[in-house]
Design an enzyme around this catalytic site. Structure first.
Site, PDB file in Angstrom:
ATOM      1  N   GLU A 103      31.229  39.573  36.429  1.00 34.85           N
ATOM      2  CA  GLU A 103      31.572  40.521  37.488  1.00 34.85           C
ATOM      3  C   GLU A 103      33.036  40.314  37.862  1.00 34.85           C
ATOM      4  O   GLU A 103      33.510  39.182  37.866  1.00 34.85           O
ATOM      5  CB  GLU A 103      30.731  40.284  38.750  1.00 34.85           C
ATOM      6  CG  GLU A 103      29.343  40.862  38.673  1.00 34.85           C
ATOM      7  CD  GLU A 103      28.301  39.790  38.445  1.00 34.85           C
ATOM      8  OE1 GLU A 103      28.645  38.605  38.580  1.00 34.85           O
ATOM      9  OE2 GLU A 103      27.150  40.139  38.139  1.00 34.85           O
ATOM     10  N   ASN A 108      41.000  43.563  41.664  1.00 31.27           N
ATOM     11  CA  ASN A 108      41.618  42.474  40.899  1.00 31.27           C
ATOM     12  C   ASN A 108      42.097  42.998  39.531  1.00 31.27           C
ATOM     13  O   ASN A 108      41.513  42.714  38.488  1.00 31.27           O
ATOM     14  CB  ASN A 108      40.596  41.342  40.701  1.00 31.27           C
ATOM     15  CG  ASN A 108      41.226  40.066  40.174  1.00 31.27           C
ATOM     16  OD1 ASN A 108      42.362  40.082  39.692  1.00 31.27           O
ATOM     17  ND2 ASN A 108      40.491  38.971  40.234  1.00 31.27           N
ATOM     18  N   TYR A 115      40.150  41.012  30.916  1.00 35.09           N
ATOM     19  CA  TYR A 115      38.835  41.216  30.291  1.00 35.09           C
ATOM     20  C   TYR A 115      38.854  42.414  29.345  1.00 35.09           C
ATOM     21  O   TYR A 115      38.260  42.349  28.265  1.00 35.09           O
ATOM     22  CB  TYR A 115      37.768  41.415  31.376  1.00 35.09           C
ATOM     23  CG  TYR A 115      37.663  40.256  32.338  1.00 35.09           C
ATOM     24  CD1 TYR A 115      37.681  38.943  31.860  1.00 35.09           C
ATOM     25  CD2 TYR A 115      37.539  40.446  33.705  1.00 35.09           C
ATOM     26  CE1 TYR A 115      37.597  37.871  32.739  1.00 35.09           C
ATOM     27  CE2 TYR A 115      37.452  39.382  34.581  1.00 35.09           C
ATOM     28  CZ  TYR A 115      37.487  38.102  34.094  1.00 35.09           C
ATOM     29  OH  TYR A 115      37.408  37.036  34.957  1.00 35.09           O
TER      30      TYR A 115
HETATM   31  C1  COA Z   1      42.880  36.370  36.197  1.00 39.79           C
HETATM   32  C2  COA Z   1      43.524  35.051  35.769  1.00 39.79           C
HETATM   33  C3  COA Z   1      42.411  34.049  35.439  1.00 39.79           C
HETATM   34  C4  COA Z   1      44.377  35.295  34.516  1.00 39.79           C
HETATM   35  O1  COA Z   1      44.859  34.026  34.101  1.00 39.79           O
HETATM   36  P1  COA Z   1      46.197  33.880  33.264  1.00 39.79           P
HETATM   37  O2  COA Z   1      46.133  32.560  32.572  1.00 39.79           O
HETATM   38  O3  COA Z   1      47.367  34.137  34.130  1.00 39.79           O
HETATM   39  O4  COA Z   1      46.048  35.096  32.226  1.00 39.79           O
HETATM   40  P2  COA Z   1      46.838  35.301  30.854  1.00 39.79           P
HETATM   41  O5  COA Z   1      48.251  34.839  31.003  1.00 39.79           O
HETATM   42  O6  COA Z   1      46.026  34.724  29.745  1.00 39.79           O
HETATM   43  O7  COA Z   1      46.871  36.892  30.759  1.00 39.79           O
HETATM   44  C5  COA Z   1      46.087  37.580  29.810  1.00 39.79           C
HETATM   45  C6  COA Z   1      46.147  39.059  30.148  1.00 39.79           C
HETATM   46  O8  COA Z   1      45.607  39.311  31.445  1.00 39.79           O
HETATM   47  C7  COA Z   1      46.371  40.328  32.105  1.00 39.79           C
HETATM   48  N1  COA Z   1      47.054  39.739  33.256  1.00 39.79           N
HETATM   49  C8  COA Z   1      47.053  38.434  33.624  1.00 39.79           C
HETATM   50  N2  COA Z   1      47.741  38.275  34.779  1.00 39.79           N
HETATM   51  C9  COA Z   1      48.153  39.504  35.146  1.00 39.79           C
HETATM   52  C10 COA Z   1      48.892  40.009  36.255  1.00 39.79           C
HETATM   53  N3  COA Z   1      49.316  39.192  37.247  1.00 39.79           N
HETATM   54  N4  COA Z   1      49.115  41.328  36.326  1.00 39.79           N
HETATM   55  C11 COA Z   1      48.672  42.157  35.369  1.00 39.79           C
HETATM   56  N5  COA Z   1      47.976  41.757  34.267  1.00 39.79           N
HETATM   57  C12 COA Z   1      47.728  40.444  34.176  1.00 39.79           C
HETATM   58  C13 COA Z   1      47.364  40.838  31.091  1.00 39.79           C
HETATM   59  O9  COA Z   1      46.748  41.888  30.364  1.00 39.79           O
HETATM   60  C14 COA Z   1      47.550  39.630  30.212  1.00 39.79           C
HETATM   61  O10 COA Z   1      47.953  39.937  28.922  1.00 39.79           O
HETATM   62  P3  COA Z   1      49.533  40.211  28.611  1.00 39.79           P
HETATM   63  O11 COA Z   1      50.267  39.057  29.207  1.00 39.79           O
HETATM   64  O12 COA Z   1      49.570  40.261  27.124  1.00 39.79           O
HETATM   65  O13 COA Z   1      49.856  41.494  29.291  1.00 39.79           O
HETATM   66  C15 COA Z   1      44.480  34.496  36.877  1.00 39.79           C
HETATM   67  O14 COA Z   1      45.315  35.544  37.314  1.00 39.79           O
HETATM   68  C16 COA Z   1      43.759  33.885  38.055  1.00 39.79           C
HETATM   69  O15 COA Z   1      43.401  32.716  38.043  1.00 39.79           O
HETATM   70  N6  COA Z   1      43.557  34.701  39.107  1.00 39.79           N
HETATM   71  C17 COA Z   1      42.873  34.223  40.323  1.00 39.79           C
HETATM   72  C18 COA Z   1      41.410  33.985  40.059  1.00 39.79           C
HETATM   73  C19 COA Z   1      40.737  35.226  39.527  1.00 39.79           C
HETATM   74  O16 COA Z   1      40.977  36.346  39.968  1.00 39.79           O
HETATM   75  N7  COA Z   1      39.821  35.020  38.560  1.00 39.79           N
HETATM   76  C20 COA Z   1      39.045  36.102  37.946  1.00 39.79           C
HETATM   77  C21 COA Z   1      37.860  36.417  38.766  1.00 39.79           C
HETATM   78  S1  COA Z   1      36.843  37.661  38.004  1.00 39.79           S
END
Ligand code: COA
Length: 147
Positions: A103, A108, A115
């Protein structure tokens, strides 16, 4: 040096990251309890021995479900969550699992993009699923990845 591995002992680092990432972060005790529950797994991405990203999930009868995923804010947007998810997906496929669910809050977009880039598709919606500090609860998309 970077490593992705399945966690086998509690770590305070999970609580530290989670509380910085969510309005209602989980405590170290919650993570420790999940670690020993049947069908639960925690995978971590480590850089020089420090956990910087992690995912907690269940796998039951060929169906995986991601319970939470987070990357340390100081390490976000470096591809870590993507690498972690790719490894989880590869592992589940090798085990013969059929699908992976999760979910995600509709407010977000960063997580939703992550995903969708991994191939997840929307399959439903849960009303007022996530509580927020100082704001009304928000709906969640239900996503599924066919493995
Ligand atoms: C969501 C989360 C886990 C992503 O972690 P991350 O290690 O920064 O992600 P990645 O660097 O591997 O990014 C992979 C893809 O996600 C998307 N993405 C990640 N961060 C993003 C941002 N701030 N804005 C837009 N797209 C984003 C992009 O598509 C990215 O691919 P790209 O860099 O080729 O465009 C991180 O932002 C986080 O911890 N957020 C807070 C907790 C959360 O929301 N968890 C998910 C709950 S469902």
């Amino acid at each position: 040096m970077t490593t992705i591995r399945q966690l086998d002992a509690p770590s305070k680092q999970l609580e530290d990251i989670h509380t910085r990432c969510f309005d209602y972060g989980w405590s170290e005790g919650v993570f420790a309890d999940l670690l020993i529950k049947p069908h639960h797994r925690t995978y971590v991405f480590e850089t020089d021995g420090e956990i910087v990203s992690f995912v907690v999930m269940t796998v039951v009868a060929g169906e995986g479900e991601i319970l939470t995923i987070a990357t340390d804010p100081d390490f976000q947007k470096q591809g870590l969550a993507r690498m972690l998810l790719d490894q989880v997906i590869k592992t589940l496929k090798a085990e013969g699992a059929e699908s992976l669910f999760l979910e995600v809050a509709i407010d977000n977009p960063a997580a939703l993009r992550l995903y969708e880039a991994c191939g997840f598709k929307k399959t439903g919606r849960r009303k007022a699923y996530y509580s927020r500090k100082d704001k009304p609860p928000v709906d969640a998309h239900i996503l599924r990845l066919a493995l």
